[in-house]
Design a protein around this motif. Sequence first.
Motif, PDB file in Angstrom:
ATOM      1  N   UNK A   1       0.846  -1.193   0.000  1.00 57.05           N
ATOM      2  CA  UNK A   1       0.000   0.000   0.000  1.00 57.05           C
ATOM      3  C   UNK A   1       0.875   1.234   0.000  1.00 57.05           C
ATOM      4  N   UNK A   2       0.435   2.304  -0.674  1.00 58.28           N
ATOM      5  CA  UNK A   2      -0.711   2.327  -1.571  1.00 58.28           C
ATOM      6  C   UNK A   2      -0.458   1.486  -2.815  1.00 58.28           C
ATOM      7  N   UNK A   3      -1.498   0.759  -3.219  1.00 52.50           N
ATOM      8  CA  UNK A   3      -1.371  -0.290  -4.223  1.00 52.50           C
ATOM      9  C   UNK A   3      -0.702   0.202  -5.506  1.00 52.50           C
ATOM     10  N   UNK A   4      -1.124   1.317  -6.028  1.00 55.57           N
ATOM     11  CA  UNK A   4      -0.587   1.760  -7.320  1.00 55.57           C
ATOM     12  C   UNK A   4       0.607   2.689  -7.187  1.00 55.57           C
ATOM     13  N   UNK A   5       1.282   2.666  -6.040  1.00 57.37           N
ATOM     14  CA  UNK A   5       2.346   3.640  -5.822  1.00 57.37           C
ATOM     15  C   UNK A   5       1.757   5.010  -5.525  1.00 57.37           C
ATOM     16  N   UNK A   6       2.567   6.032  -5.607  1.00 59.48           N
ATOM     17  CA  UNK A   6       2.111   7.396  -5.328  1.00 59.48           C
ATOM     18  C   UNK A   6       2.321   8.225  -6.578  1.00 59.48           C
ATOM     19  N   UNK A   7       1.231   8.811  -7.058  1.00 62.05           N
ATOM     20  CA  UNK A   7       1.257   9.517  -8.340  1.00 62.05           C
ATOM     21  C   UNK A   7       1.219  11.020  -8.106  1.00 62.05           C
ATOM     22  N   UNK A   8       1.862  11.792  -8.954  1.00 58.80           N
ATOM     23  CA  UNK A   8       1.779  13.238  -8.903  1.00 58.80           C
ATOM     24  C   UNK A   8       2.945  13.863  -8.162  1.00 58.80           C
ATOM     25  N   UNK A   9       2.779  15.139  -7.787  1.00 57.20           N
ATOM     26  CA  UNK A   9       3.871  15.882  -7.167  1.00 57.20           C
ATOM     27  C   UNK A   9       4.327  15.204  -5.878  1.00 57.20           C
ATOM     28  N   UNK A  10       3.380  14.703  -5.060  1.00 59.10           N
ATOM     29  CA  UNK A  10       3.774  14.047  -3.806  1.00 59.10           C
ATOM     30  C   UNK A  10       4.721  12.881  -4.067  1.00 59.10           C
ATOM     31  N   UNK A  11       4.382  12.059  -5.058  1.00 57.39           N
ATOM     32  CA  UNK A  11       5.252  10.942  -5.400  1.00 57.39           C
ATOM     33  C   UNK A  11       6.639  11.427  -5.819  1.00 57.39           C
ATOM     34  N   UNK A  12       6.653  12.465  -6.657  1.00 55.45           N
ATOM     35  CA  UNK A  12       7.940  12.934  -7.172  1.00 55.45           C
ATOM     36  C   UNK A  12       8.778  13.654  -6.112  1.00 55.45           C
ATOM     37  N   UNK A  13       8.133  14.247  -5.095  1.00 57.77           N
ATOM     38  CA  UNK A  13       8.921  14.846  -4.005  1.00 57.77           C
ATOM     39  C   UNK A  13       9.802  13.761  -3.386  1.00 57.77           C
TER      40      UNK A  13
END
Lengths: 255, 255, 255, 255
Positions: B160-172
């Motif tokens: 979890x989270x199953x699909x990873x983290x998408x968007x600016x939060x993921x890229x930070x």
Amino acid sequence: MDDIDIEVVSDPDLTDPVFIEGLPGVGHVGKLVAEHLVEEFDGELVRRVYTTDFPPQVTVDDDGVAELTHAEFHHVDADGQDLVVLTGDHQAASNEGHYTLTTAFLDIAEEFGCERAFALGGVPTGELIEDDEYDVLAARTGDTDREELEAAGVEFRENEPAGGIVGVSGLVLGLGTRRGLSAACLMGETSGYLVDPKSAQAVLEVLQNLLDIEVDFSDLEERAEEMEEVVGKIQEMQGSGGGGMPSEDELRYIG
Amino acid sequence: MDDIDIEVVSDPDLTDPVFIEGLPGVGHVGKLVAEHLVEEFDGELVRRVYTTDFPPQVTVDDDGVAELTHAEFHHVDADGQDLVVLTGDHQAASNEGHYTLTTAFLDIAEEFGCERAFALGGVPTGELIEDDEYDVLAARTGDTDREELEAAGVEFRENEPAGGIVGVSGLVLGLGTRRGLSAACLMGETSGYLVDPKSAQAVLEVLQNLLDIEVDFSDLEERAEEMEEVVGKIQEMQGSGGGGMPSEDELRYIG
Amino acid sequence: MDDIDIEVVSDPDLTDPVFIEGLPGVGHVGKLVAEHLVEEFDGELVRRVYTTDFPPQVTVDDDGVAELTHAEFHHVDADGQDLVVLTGDHQAASNEGHYTLTTAFLDIAEEFGCERAFALGGVPTGELIEDDEYDVLAARTGDTDREELEAAGVEFRENEPAGGIVGVSGLVLGLGTRRGLSAACLMGETSGYLVDPKSAQAVLEVLQNLLDIEVDFSDLEERAEEMEEVVGKIQEMQGSGGGGMPSEDELRYIG
Amino acid sequence: MDDIDIEVVSDPDLTDPVFIEGLPGVGHVGKLVAEHLVEEFDGELVRRVYTTDFPPQVTVDDDGVAELTHAEFHHVDADGQDLVVLTGDHQAASNEGHYTLTTAFLDIAEEFGCERAFALGGVPTGELIEDDEYDVLAARTGDTDREELEAAGVEFRENEPAGGIVGVSGLVLGLGTRRGLSAACLMGETSGYLVDPKSAQAVLEVLQNLLDIEVDFSDLEERAEEMEEVVGKIQEMQGSGGGGMPSEDELRYIG
């Protein structure tokens, strides 16, 4: 970050290496084979490739550590045959990105000295493959010997695959031709609805013949059995009424 | 106008500042927390970030004055703990834009001397959270201490989270790792259908522990009560017939 | 690979050549005519044009050899009239790509010395053409003689084609004007649902008059007969009940 | 062709000119007003603006001559008040294109010496406007006088337009602010379903007051009467049964 960013993890000296591409696609056939090679022969990570054409996304590992989406090259020593194996979770997101990314991939393969390449994938038949008759279709660059491929167990069929070959696998041949790479695309027949370890086995058998290597299949066989159970359950659920084959809709559900 | 255009509004000297990212996302959880911090501690606007990857759009304030869409950095002095808080109305519109924009955001955070970062967001559960049990999941960069995060109240759950983290939060996290930033993503569980001030409170509690600050929650509590009234009305409307829980369609309506 | 990559296959000296564009479009009318000219007069491949705005795709020939998607220029010697004929399987995929690609096409035509051009296409009528009355509409650059075109058999109709001309054919005129090319677009009426060899014949007849050449039509006639059989079968299937005309849905099916 | 290509048609010296933007949008209100000004005062074409972000398309005039899609600037001498009026058939196709194109438009306006601008458009109400009460909403740059605008007949309403202002009109204010242009957006209320010459009249009346000019309305009135006949016919068709107001679906049909 540049459009494409290549991280050098290690830089082994390779002897007559062959480039193997196995990114996600129909039935995840290519990805299954490539990952199987990396696992069976305990491959060594040599390159990470990041690109702004991949989704802006991180994956999270079991210890909660986030990792930026990327493609990976592993060096695989398959009983003395050096392989440079490309795997990953994504194709490019745009037309132009496919061209740019495949060019970067081919640059890396060339840098390692690869003069031959196999792009692995699946070709969708639209129906479940019966009696475990998983044919493997092929396409090739002009200077890749057709007879040798056929002797290894592939088929060339006129007008197949009907729409040509799309994505990185197609461009490994299309752009490879233009830089003198001898390449073939090996495409396992698969329904197109399921992740298909059996189709992956068929492709791997051809690859064994072509590279004169031997690979332990047990992990793929296990995964194939798991998939069969899934299919079996669907057929039961569909049950009494009609033909045992799941409908296209049901198959898509688990695709 | 360049692809990204950074307007320097003020340039305070900060001590060990922490970068907080709260752009819109699931349940607007991150945005609610970040805006709450700016309001409670009377933050000072320090940067405006314009980009051609945002929609071609102006907002109009109460006096009829139009302002070009942008993201904002505020300096927040939280009881002596300096924060650099990023808020805004948009994520980027393209894959490439996400990478370019997050790179610009991290440059600004670095310029202010931030060595730690918290990316705030929500993780959708697909159903209303019952009994106010709002867990907060986390992901982290490799050099961020897992135990410290757990002690502050977050959970790490496998897959979890199953699909990873998408968007600016993921890229930070993803791009932050590559430049040595110690970062964690704090994700409040939320239905995914509603703007969720209660999930924001849960994230804010974790953040209080991590930063050793204290925040007045009353505004968020008020917004949470308003949302509960909205949900209550929907449940009434649905009324007589069936289960008290609003259907997904109804929830989406006010999401 | 650059955004556009032009491969010089051969470089014949041409006398007063005319540029003919026949990329895919409504009813594949332009493509049918252009390919027919190349086949009937045994055209010589002179240029391949690759672009990252085409799909990332290879076609596979009868011998299993993959070829990267591209557009082709052939030199056609039509009874002493030199033609430079552009054919291919794709239009560009983006607005910008259309402009960039058409500019490259016009550069090539200019390099061969073409001062006149005919962009070939179809104009959809939304219903099957009856009694083999295939009109050919035209549009032109300002310095292209209207009377000469009308004498060759085309019609100019006010407000037609209603939405203007979209794609490479439109830009051959629009960008051609700006570089002093004398160009006309010849658009055969066609249902818009079917590959239409009869509409292609109508356009080819006009082109014969304009270029003062003579072309053997038998191949196009054969293809037209094949199409008629297909349409006939559909009409039979629809059969008993109602009007003999296939419905729009049925036509689309084979379009 | 460059991304943006500006063709200088003529270069008149203007005195305190005002920039008027009227590209297509809700109810085509802005476009109707801008075109009306050009026609009534017999405007002179001064610039053509081509961009690869417009559709790859030509329009065909009554003489069969194709013209590449572009935006146009006209110089309008409105009883001694110089105007620089922007009209056209398209907005940009991408986020980035909107920014680049509006920047080019503002450069041209600046080059002519415009220090004030009016961006014209419609604001959708979702229902037919009754009793010819067409209000005109406004937004402004910070240094544009609110009272002067209100005296000319516009309204400022809190939280309207709800979603801000999107497209070139929004950016004329948003990017205009950043280069010291004094600009206002005048938005006529309109159903959003119909080309709306009555809303255009309302905007034009405000513009008359602001520019201290007088414009003949008869052409717009004629077009308004034509539209009313169309609406009337729809209402008749709907007829007997129910409320005289056409349904949203019917309105959309002729939108």
